[in-house]
Design an enzyme around this catalytic site. Sequence first.
Site, PDB file in Angstrom:
ATOM      1  N   HIS A  79       0.869  -1.186   0.000  1.00  0.00           N
ATOM      2  CA  HIS A  79       0.000   0.000   0.000  1.00  0.00           C
ATOM      3  C   HIS A  79       0.908   1.238   0.000  1.00  0.00           C
ATOM      4  O   HIS A  79       2.027   1.184   0.530  1.00  0.00           O
ATOM      5  CB  HIS A  79      -0.840  -0.044   1.278  1.00  0.00           C
ATOM      6  CG  HIS A  79      -1.860   1.029   1.403  1.00  0.00           C
ATOM      7  ND1 HIS A  79      -1.557   2.302   1.828  1.00  0.00           N
ATOM      8  CD2 HIS A  79      -3.192   1.031   1.171  1.00  0.00           C
ATOM      9  CE1 HIS A  79      -2.659   3.025   1.860  1.00  0.00           C
ATOM     10  NE2 HIS A  79      -3.668   2.282   1.459  1.00  0.00           N
TER      11      HIS A  79
ATOM     12  N   ASP B 171       3.342  -4.241   8.025  1.00  0.00           N
ATOM     13  CA  ASP B 171       2.112  -3.480   7.828  1.00  0.00           C
ATOM     14  C   ASP B 171       0.955  -4.389   8.241  1.00  0.00           C
ATOM     15  O   ASP B 171       0.618  -5.345   7.533  1.00  0.00           O
ATOM     16  CB  ASP B 171       1.994  -3.077   6.354  1.00  0.00           C
ATOM     17  CG  ASP B 171       0.719  -2.295   6.086  1.00  0.00           C
ATOM     18  OD1 ASP B 171      -0.164  -2.262   6.971  1.00  0.00           O
ATOM     19  OD2 ASP B 171       0.594  -1.726   4.987  1.00  0.00           O
TER      20      ASP B 171
ATOM     21  N   GLN C 189      -4.259  -4.667   7.412  1.00  0.00           N
ATOM     22  CA  GLN C 189      -5.282  -5.641   7.010  1.00  0.00           C
ATOM     23  C   GLN C 189      -5.156  -6.944   7.791  1.00  0.00           C
ATOM     24  O   GLN C 189      -5.848  -7.916   7.486  1.00  0.00           O
ATOM     25  CB  GLN C 189      -5.181  -5.935   5.500  1.00  0.00           C
ATOM     26  CG  GLN C 189      -5.386  -4.742   4.599  1.00  0.00           C
ATOM     27  CD  GLN C 189      -6.834  -4.224   4.583  1.00  0.00           C
ATOM     28  OE1 GLN C 189      -7.752  -4.838   5.121  1.00  0.00           O
ATOM     29  NE2 GLN C 189      -7.024  -3.072   3.966  1.00  0.00           N
TER      30      GLN C 189
ATOM     31  N   LYS D 109     -10.289   0.199  10.684  1.00  0.00           N
ATOM     32  CA  LYS D 109     -10.538  -1.029   9.915  1.00  0.00           C
ATOM     33  C   LYS D 109     -10.914  -2.189  10.832  1.00  0.00           C
ATOM     34  O   LYS D 109     -11.145  -3.299  10.364  1.00  0.00           O
ATOM     35  CB  LYS D 109      -9.301  -1.414   9.115  1.00  0.00           C
ATOM     36  CG  LYS D 109      -8.941  -0.440   7.996  1.00  0.00           C
ATOM     37  CD  LYS D 109      -7.805  -1.007   7.174  1.00  0.00           C
ATOM     38  CE  LYS D 109      -7.051   0.030   6.379  1.00  0.00           C
ATOM     39  NZ  LYS D 109      -7.794   0.577   5.269  1.00  0.00           N
TER      40      LYS D 109
ATOM     41  N   CYS E 159      -4.935   2.438  -3.500  1.00  0.00           N
ATOM     42  CA  CYS E 159      -3.654   2.937  -2.973  1.00  0.00           C
ATOM     43  C   CYS E 159      -2.546   1.910  -3.160  1.00  0.00           C
ATOM     44  O   CYS E 159      -1.647   1.787  -2.301  1.00  0.00           O
ATOM     45  CB  CYS E 159      -3.754   3.341  -1.495  1.00  0.00           C
ATOM     46  SG  CYS E 159      -4.936   4.642  -1.220  1.00  0.00           S
TER      47      CYS E 159
END
Length: 408
Positions: A123, A200, A203, A226, A365
């Site tokens: 991303h 990261d 998610q 999220k 993104c």
Amino acid sequence: MLDVTKIRADFPILQVEAHPGVPLVFLDSAASSQKPEVVIAAMDAYYRQTHANVHRGIYALSEAATNAYEGARARIVRFIDAAEPAEVIFVRNATEGFNLVAFAWGRANIQPGDEILLTEMEHHANLVPWQMLADEKGAAVKYVPFLPDGTLDMDAIPALLTERVKIFSFTAVSNVFGTVNPVKQLVQMAHQVGALAMVDAAQAAPHLPMDVQDWDCDFTAFSSHKMCGPTGIGVLYGKRALLEVMPPFMGGGDMIRRVTLAGSTWNELPWKFEAGTPAIAEAIGLGTAVDYLTGLGMDEVHAYEQYITTYALEALSEIDGLTLLGPSARQRGGVAAFTMKGLHPHDIAEIVDKDGIAIRAGHHCAMPLHHKLGINASARASFYIHTTTEEVDKLVMSLNRVKKVFRM
Ligand code: C6P
């Protein structure tokens, strides 16, 4: 198996109509999840009963606000299995987490000629801050390629992960392919060449059990919005030894120990990295979201998403002319990005919206990922704990309607 009917009743927005008489089918949780009533109520109660600035007041109300704010941090510590609260820093979102590390750690540690290793599926939040740092320092950014099925080319890593690499930053779960990457193995590979590893988890945190000590990552970042929490707050985790020696990211109130006209010294962790009045209500909302998810059980959340994703991938693959991006359900989280022959993803999203279905269209993104696939954009449906098989069926019906509208 999660009781999805019960879960759906927890989310007030799922009672809202997308258009008059058309129920909402929300399939865009990867962009931002909806909020359960308990989270909304916790923030409401905080403003009605507990609000005052934190870490400053001597009076009871301020102490109550401070306890609620720090109580939220303690929940995050348990949720990700951090060793101590000093390692959990509240930031605005995952994006700020990457910028903080690239700025504070990166400026102090990256030299001309050094390399920063990323992957082609990142991303922009885990790309642009490193490119900015590399430009400033005369360092190079290298990328681990992905294979046609949307998994990382693990065989390419040893040649890229040389001793010139100072940090390897990669996503735990791709927001386009849904690929679940082998985090622990990638962290180990980075450490073998003396590089740091940043994950990261934007998610991952909403969908999978997360254990930073088991991952052994040096840094990780994720966003509250999220994972059933409010916008405006996220988390940066870092190992104490690294955070201790890093200079601050922003200066101002709360992050200092002593200020004179000649200079300043810094507060202890984690507050050294939390300049100014923080997002107090949002931290409390995030703490409540973590309680909510923990109550469901992250193993159960993951298992349910695997079930619904398997169902969705099978149903979507029956549509003639539709190409799914990414690996099999076994290796992916709850996202299904796709293209349809002869149709622009924006047209797809616009028409399914008429049926009340919210999906995302665009580059999500992740422009380099799309560029490598030779496309500018894709459509993406994403699933969460409240997604039903009936909703997936509605999406499939609606996509077939899109084909009719465009005579495909
Ligand atoms: N992805 C999506 O629709 P922020 O914007 O800071 O809350 O999260 C950034 C981010 C970082 N990493 C990954 C893997 C992400 O998916 C995201 C956010 C959203 O896919 C919005 S662009």
